[in-house]
Design a protein around this motif. Structure first.
Motif, PDB file in Angstrom:
ATOM      1  N   GLU A 105      -9.171   4.801  -3.891  1.00 28.24           N
ATOM      2  CA  GLU A 105     -10.746   5.618  -4.186  1.00 28.24           C
ATOM      3  C   GLU A 105     -10.643   6.748  -4.577  1.00 28.24           C
ATOM      4  O   GLU A 105     -11.477   7.120  -5.549  1.00 28.24           O
ATOM      5  CB  GLU A 105     -11.373   5.364  -2.536  1.00 28.24           C
ATOM      6  N   ASP A 123      -8.563  -7.344   6.555  1.00 32.82           N
ATOM      7  CA  ASP A 123      -9.783  -6.636   6.535  1.00 32.82           C
ATOM      8  C   ASP A 123     -10.151  -5.288   7.089  1.00 32.82           C
ATOM      9  O   ASP A 123     -11.129  -4.822   6.999  1.00 32.82           O
ATOM     10  CB  ASP A 123     -10.749  -7.576   7.456  1.00 32.82           C
ATOM     11  N   SER A 124      -8.884  -4.548   7.165  1.00 32.69           N
ATOM     12  CA  SER A 124      -9.094  -3.310   7.339  1.00 32.69           C
ATOM     13  C   SER A 124      -8.802  -2.200   6.256  1.00 32.69           C
ATOM     14  O   SER A 124      -8.089  -2.610   5.231  1.00 32.69           O
ATOM     15  CB  SER A 124      -7.594  -2.842   8.324  1.00 32.69           C
ATOM     16  N   LYS A 125      -9.365  -1.051   6.096  1.00 35.54           N
ATOM     17  CA  LYS A 125      -8.919  -0.061   5.429  1.00 35.54           C
ATOM     18  C   LYS A 125      -7.915   0.440   5.581  1.00 35.54           C
ATOM     19  O   LYS A 125      -7.621   0.963   6.601  1.00 35.54           O
ATOM     20  CB  LYS A 125     -10.326   1.172   5.543  1.00 35.54           C
ATOM     21  N   THR A 126      -7.039   0.481   4.413  1.00 35.93           N
ATOM     22  CA  THR A 126      -5.792   1.212   4.546  1.00 35.93           C
ATOM     23  C   THR A 126      -5.678   2.612   3.862  1.00 35.93           C
ATOM     24  O   THR A 126      -6.485   2.934   3.258  1.00 35.93           O
ATOM     25  CB  THR A 126      -4.596   0.338   3.884  1.00 35.93           C
ATOM     26  N   TYR A 127      -4.700   3.053   4.022  1.00 37.76           N
ATOM     27  CA  TYR A 127      -4.371   4.682   3.370  1.00 37.76           C
ATOM     28  C   TYR A 127      -4.312   4.450   1.888  1.00 37.76           C
ATOM     29  O   TYR A 127      -4.826   5.088   1.230  1.00 37.76           O
ATOM     30  CB  TYR A 127      -3.258   5.127   4.232  1.00 37.76           C
ATOM     31  N   PRO A 178      -3.446   0.140   8.221  1.00 36.00           N
ATOM     32  CA  PRO A 178      -4.746   0.628   8.379  1.00 36.00           C
ATOM     33  C   PRO A 178      -5.027   2.033   8.945  1.00 36.00           C
ATOM     34  O   PRO A 178      -4.157   2.224   9.657  1.00 36.00           O
ATOM     35  CB  PRO A 178      -5.513  -0.693   9.384  1.00 36.00           C
ATOM     36  N   ASP A 233      -5.952   2.079   0.174  1.00 37.04           N
ATOM     37  CA  ASP A 233      -7.380   2.085  -0.173  1.00 37.04           C
ATOM     38  C   ASP A 233      -8.007   3.322  -0.268  1.00 37.04           C
ATOM     39  O   ASP A 233      -8.600   3.731  -1.349  1.00 37.04           O
ATOM     40  CB  ASP A 233      -8.273   1.284   0.841  1.00 37.04           C
ATOM     41  N   ILE A 234      -8.051   4.367   0.663  1.00 36.29           N
ATOM     42  CA  ILE A 234      -8.221   5.541   0.363  1.00 36.29           C
ATOM     43  C   ILE A 234      -7.805   6.396  -0.599  1.00 36.29           C
ATOM     44  O   ILE A 234      -8.341   7.039  -1.529  1.00 36.29           O
ATOM     45  CB  ILE A 234      -7.899   6.397   1.756  1.00 36.29           C
TER      46      ILE A 234
END
Length: 116
Positions: free
Chosen positions: A98, A88-92, A43, A94-95
């Protein structure tokens, strides 16, 4: 970032790592692998202090006191244990995903605008 914050962060990290070194050898090995895993896929918040990592050390210290093996604490699939911690955490990742999606949308919009 102020120098004082950097110094304080280093002190916290050293104290954290001293706790890790106090764990039994098998726990230290698994902790280091978890740390590597989380630094690679983990995360975004992981780099803000040692919250998640400290929580893992808390769990490991408790398991060691109870005489459990480290794999009794984490389960045999350590990567799955890590994934569950950060589900439930935003990870690198995910970034990055996106940003790729955004770039594709921009490129597709340019193509459709040219064909109109």
């Amino acid at each position: 970032m102020k120098i004082r914050n950097i110094i304080e962060g280093k002190k916290e990290w050293r104290a954290h790592m001293a706790r890790v070194k106090g764990l039994p050898q098998d726990y230290q090995i698994v902790y280091k692998e978890i740390q590597k895993y989380l630094f690679k896929v983990g995360p975004v918040e992981l780099t803000n202090g040692t919250g998640l990592l400290s929580g893992i050390v808390d769990l490991f210290e408790e398991g060691a006191v109870l005489g459990k093996s480290v794999l009794e604490v984490t389960g045999s699939d350590v990567a799955a244990f890590c994934d569950d911690l950060i589900k439930d955490s935003k990870t690198y990742a995910d970034i990055y995903q996106e940003s790729v999606d955004q770039e594709v949308r921009k490129a597709m919009k340019k193509v459709t605008d040219k064909t109109k």
